[in-house]
Design an enzyme around this catalytic site. Structure first.
Site, mmCIF file in Angstrom:
data_model
loop_
_atom_site.group_PDB
_atom_site.id
_atom_site.type_symbol
_atom_site.label_atom_id
_atom_site.label_comp_id
_atom_site.label_asym_id
_atom_site.label_seq_id
_atom_site.Cartn_x
_atom_site.Cartn_y
_atom_site.Cartn_z
ATOM 1 N N ASN A 211 0.751 -1.125 -0.008
ATOM 2 C CA ASN A 211 -0.044 -0.046 -0.088
ATOM 3 C C ASN A 211 0.741 1.430 -0.069
ATOM 4 O OD1 ASN A 211 -1.322 2.279 1.873
ATOM 5 N ND2 ASN A 211 -3.221 1.011 1.104
ATOM 6 N N ASP B 23 0.818 -2.730 -10.712
ATOM 7 C CA ASP B 23 2.282 -2.534 -10.752
ATOM 8 C C ASP B 23 2.864 -3.291 -9.538
ATOM 9 O OD1 ASP B 23 2.063 -0.882 -12.960
ATOM 10 O OD2 ASP B 23 2.843 0.957 -11.858
ATOM 11 N N THR C 277 3.558 -8.592 -7.872
ATOM 12 C CA THR C 277 4.207 -9.500 -7.195
ATOM 13 C C THR C 277 4.354 -9.442 -5.673
ATOM 14 O OG1 THR C 277 6.163 -7.999 -7.614
ATOM 15 C CG2 THR C 277 6.081 -10.043 -8.949
ATOM 16 N N HIS C 278 3.721 -8.320 -5.080
ATOM 17 C CA HIS C 278 3.751 -8.024 -3.511
ATOM 18 C C HIS C 278 2.501 -7.555 -3.309
ATOM 19 C CE1 HIS C 278 7.845 -9.075 -3.379
ATOM 20 N NE2 HIS C 278 8.407 -8.332 -4.490
ATOM 21 N N THR D 10 -8.844 -1.865 -1.657
ATOM 22 C CA THR D 10 -8.168 -0.391 -2.066
ATOM 23 C C THR D 10 -8.931 -0.116 -3.351
ATOM 24 O OG1 THR D 10 -6.228 -1.616 -2.955
ATOM 25 C CG2 THR D 10 -6.241 -0.776 -0.812
ATOM 26 N N SER E 140 -6.734 -1.482 -9.635
ATOM 27 C CA SER E 140 -6.848 -1.625 -10.998
ATOM 28 C C SER E 140 -5.384 -2.454 -11.636
ATOM 29 C CB SER E 140 -6.884 -0.263 -11.691
ATOM 30 O OG SER E 140 -7.467 -0.218 -12.989
ATOM 31 N N ILE F 94 -13.048 -7.769 7.781
ATOM 32 C CA ILE F 94 -11.852 -8.230 7.213
ATOM 33 C C ILE F 94 -12.165 -9.504 6.167
ATOM 34 C CG2 ILE F 94 -9.821 -9.946 7.599
ATOM 35 C CD1 ILE F 94 -9.818 -8.686 10.535
ATOM 36 N N TYR G 97 -1.454 8.640 -14.976
ATOM 37 C CA TYR G 97 -0.458 8.137 -13.911
ATOM 38 C C TYR G 97 0.920 9.122 -13.843
ATOM 39 C CZ TYR G 97 1.421 4.413 -10.779
ATOM 40 O OH TYR G 97 2.161 3.943 -9.971
#
Lengths: 555, 555
Positions: A142, A205, A208-209, A218, A221, A274, A475
């Site tokens: 995040n 983007d 991977t994490h 969140t 996209s 949650i 972006y």
């Protein structure tokens, strides 16, 4: 101990992987010109020593710890310093600067790793009984300040790491729906789907994490969202553990059941409960998938072309175009002998300059096509016609292959720059087509005014990353060398100027990063005072004691 | 007096238009067989006399009336009996039976016709000050009980008719976005858009008598939603008048700003405020638009074909297929010498029977294509291949033209049947592809068991009306001849059995009609107890005094 893997406590990604520029001869000159930093002579900070990190002792009442251990098992409850530090922040520039300063105002007190929904329910029950705060944690990528406890939080804070919930539970092959646990990381869930011939098609983007639950929480996209939809479209149902039971949205393709509770949970950043699992749309891996590169003379031509593509019968999987600055950056980060850079610099640009194109204005675009070979051919023909009409030029699939390979590596660059005192961060927005060029210009003007205000040489660049019928996402990436005295104060000036420019020019405060603490100050200007009032009412009625990630999104 | 037009106070549509069957020779035998009603001999009730309608005197305090007159102008405030009656109900079977019984438990007390947003704000202010209830009213076509005041309501009830707010305010041609006032009826707004070459593409069955604001407030869906999206996709922004100000959602193609307030207002049926205008996606009128008809051997084959189409690279504008019963009904309502009926009955069916097809099982399907002629040709080729693979048969565009012409006339049929004591109504759901055949079978079984329980000969038929990646909408029509003693009690048995079957078989309680009072009893089974708790919290926090269409959706 848990086998849940985390990113470096002090930066992006995994140990042993880092950005380097030795094989990219254009990069150092580019950085020198952009922000005045000399990569060959700049002093690099050492990797920080974890022993130097200062964290207060945890607020962890014995009774609460005992209850949590009963819920998730002894070995899955910890007050270990590394666990607490890893779960304190996400990976925003602000987070990285603070963690490197080795001083943490407020870390979570306890980290738990529940292994199933019952365990999550047990954690929630124990927390509610003890008046403890719960912050769900996925991959920790995040960048909106959604994960950190408030500095003044006096109640015990529990970080609920969903990392053990990572299974593909079921595929309904007739419906193209998969049930997947919320803590599954991108590569993990795609691997489980690919084994059976399916894909989720969601590639942010952070892929991977970051985790499925995090994407939902969140409003994430991905790079192919033009085809597969944003996560809000992809997720059809889920289970959300709340104090009095589990909120269950069954997978329904579309429903008229009042205000959408599904769309209340999406983007809720833990404030409504949650998320333990979700049922998501999945697709059979397409027969053909290809990314074509195009050049446009300038930003205006490029945006016009993207708009026309969005209006056409073509439906590409990716529509991406970098502005002049970002195109320059892309060429500078290319390796010496490969890809678009070599080709462009050797021959194409001299040809284009002969036709009146200017290097600093030329825009590089990637358009993706997926489906049957025939479908790819036909939709590409439609796109090619539109590109030509807008004075664009196709340069084949070579650059797209490279882009595809390195697309998830960009965040490593930020740590590399930070090692030498340069702040690099991102802000993104979305706006109607008619306002996009205005937003772009306004953000450039705002960033440059901010750089002037703080007396720093700064850089800004941008790309259009997603197209919709009525508009697109822009972006922005910005960078400057911070001073030692008040680096975050300087960062705030720039970041705030950009966010305010979004609002003033008709954009939103975030297209896919979320609100957290970082964007909350602009929410009222975005969705109006009454919009915030309605949302606040939702949170306070759903969580009157403010135990679920309190004061995020709206204070 | 206001120039806002309303439907017949006692039935659907405009005076002078009614269903008749004299030119449809197959219809009377069909009805006889389906529900045992002989159209040639059945006694028809007279059109009810408005003078016989009993309505209590309005609760209309002088001070409130004065405030309302100040807000909207003297001539736009009325306690006239006809106005009050017209604004009491929508047009569900339950509504029609009650209005024909000439006894109204609780009508609104005052009807206001605000002419702009300030006037709406004035009405809201006056109502809040007086503790009066506000029920927004668009075209009055609602069939979920969303419009009626509660019988036990002791506060003054104001029906806020948005009919004067009917202008297309602006088109952003670069973005494909139009600002339109909430009270615009379907034909009115399409005409204003068409003048400039645009279309909204939203065509619900109620199109001629429903409004943009009503579509948003009930999560409407239209016949071409496969292409244009449901109203929840189409509407990008709006203005909603609330007690402390106007909630403004600006038109943004996609945003990550927490739980979606936009998606809270969509489907809110007036409970969060009064929608005065919306910014919606519009499209240039497509170059080509065509509807092709297909026959399938049976329902299973037809559903399989629709699923494969949804998964393919084709993206048709309409995917519709009637089951065996509804196909029989369609053929029976065709005019003697025209359309599919003649052709089918003369030659096609004997050919098909020779191949083992059974008349009661054959399914008629309409697939719509829009775009450039080339795009239409290509996507139709994809569909044709899928149809063929599933043993379907294309029969050209003739039937589709007829379908297109008469698609908005079906509601008139209900009044015609009701004149002879037959109840006809609809229930619709959506479910994943894997559950659709199960839902269909369960609803048939439930309806037939209900008919047996009430001792009536009943009819049920269905069509798939919208396709999505992961599932589809099934739309059921049911009919039977009611007894005199407790017609609505009998209706309840059937309607309830169908709604419960939706839930039990994995469907939702409504795909596009909304919740209102009619579907509220099943909401908890649909979105879970905690889902309803979260939604209730939203309503009670946004409207603590319960002034905005209270106790609709959730009690």
């Amino acid at each position: 101990m848990t086998d849940v893997k985390h990113m470096k406590w002090w930066g992006w990604g995994v140990d042993g992987v880092a950005f380097h520029h030795e094989d990219k001869p254009g990069f150092a000159p580019f950085v020198k010109k952009a922000v005045g930093l000399d990569l060959w002579t700049a002093e690099r900070t050492e990797k920080p020593d974890f022993a130097d990190v200062q964290v207060a002792d945890p607020i962890a009442p014995a009774a609460l710890l005992a209850e949590l251990k009963t819920a998730v098992g002894d070995e899955n409850v910890t007050t270990d310093k590394l666990d607490r530090v890893v779960h304190t922040f996400g990976k925003s520039l602000r987070d990285l600067v603070r963690i490197r300063a080795l001083k943490i105002d407020r870390a979570p007190d306890i980290v738990v790793y529940p292994g199933d929904e019952d365990a999550v329910a047990g954690v929630v029950k124990a927390a509610v009984a003890a008046g403890a705060v719960l912050i769900p944690f996925g991959g920790g990528s995040n960048i909106a300040g959604s994960l950190e406890p408030h500095a003044d939080e006096t109640r015990p804070v529990i970080s609920v790491d969903l990392g053990r919930l990572r299974l593909l539970l079921d595929i309904d092959e007739d419906s193209g729906l998969a049930r997947i646990q919320a803590g599954a990381l991108g590569p993990d869930l795609e691997a489980q789907l690919a084994e059976r011939g399916w894909t989720l098609g969601h590639f942010p983007d952070s892929f991977t994490h970051s985790t499925l639950g995090g994407w939902i929480a969140t409003r994430s996209s991905g790079m192919q969202s033009d085809k597969y939809g944003d996560i809000a479209d992809i997720v059809r149902g889920f289970r959300v553990v709340r104090p009095n039971g589990t909120l269950v949205i069954r997978p329904i393709p579309s429903a008229s059941t009042g205000p959408s509770v599904r769309e209340m949970v999406v983007g809720s950043e833990g404030r409504l409960g949650i998320i333990t699992e979700a049922t998501v749309q999945v697709h059979r891996i397409p027969e053909k998938r290809v990314i074509h590169a195009y050049f446009f003379k300038n930003w205006n031509h490029a945006i016009k072309a993207m708009q026309e593509i969005s209006e056409s019968d073509a439906a590409p999987s990716i529509t991406r175009v970098s502005d002049g600055n970002e195109t320059g950056f892309s060429l500078a980060t290319s390796k010496e002998s490969k890809g678009v850079s070599k080709f462009v610099q050797d021959s194409l640009f001299s040809f284009l300059e002969g036709r009146g194109w200017k290097p600093g204005e030329v825009c590089l675009s990637f358009i993706g096509f997926e489906g049957s070979p025939d479908h790819v051919k036909r939709t590409k023909a439609i796109v090619d016609k539109i590109v030509k009409r807008n004075s664009g030029l196709g340069v084949g699939t070579g650059p797209g292959v490279l882009y595809d390979q390195k697309k998830f590596d960009t965040p490593y660059l930020r740590d590399f720059l930070l090692d030498m005192g340069a702040a690099g961060d991102v802000s993104e927005t979305a706006a109607p087509w008619s306002k996009l060029v205005g937003v772009h210009d306004a953000v450039y003007a705002a960033a440059n005014a901010a750089y002037e205000q703080i007396g720093r040489q700064g850089w800004i660049m941008s790309h259009l990353s997603h197209s919709y019928h009525s508009g697109a996402c822009l972006y922005f990436t910005f960078a400057f060398v911070m001073g030692d005295e008040d680096p975050l104060g300087e960062y705030d000036v720039v970041k705030s100027a950009i966010q305010q420019a979004f609002i003033d020019a008709g954009g939103t405060i975030s297209h896919h990063h979320g609100v957290g603490l970082e964007h909350a100050p602009w929410l009222e200007q975005d969705i109006s005072t009454e919009g915030v009032a309605v949302m606040s009412g939702l949170f306070s009625s759903a969580d009157p004691d403010g135990l679920f990630n309190p004061r995020k999104i709206v204070v």
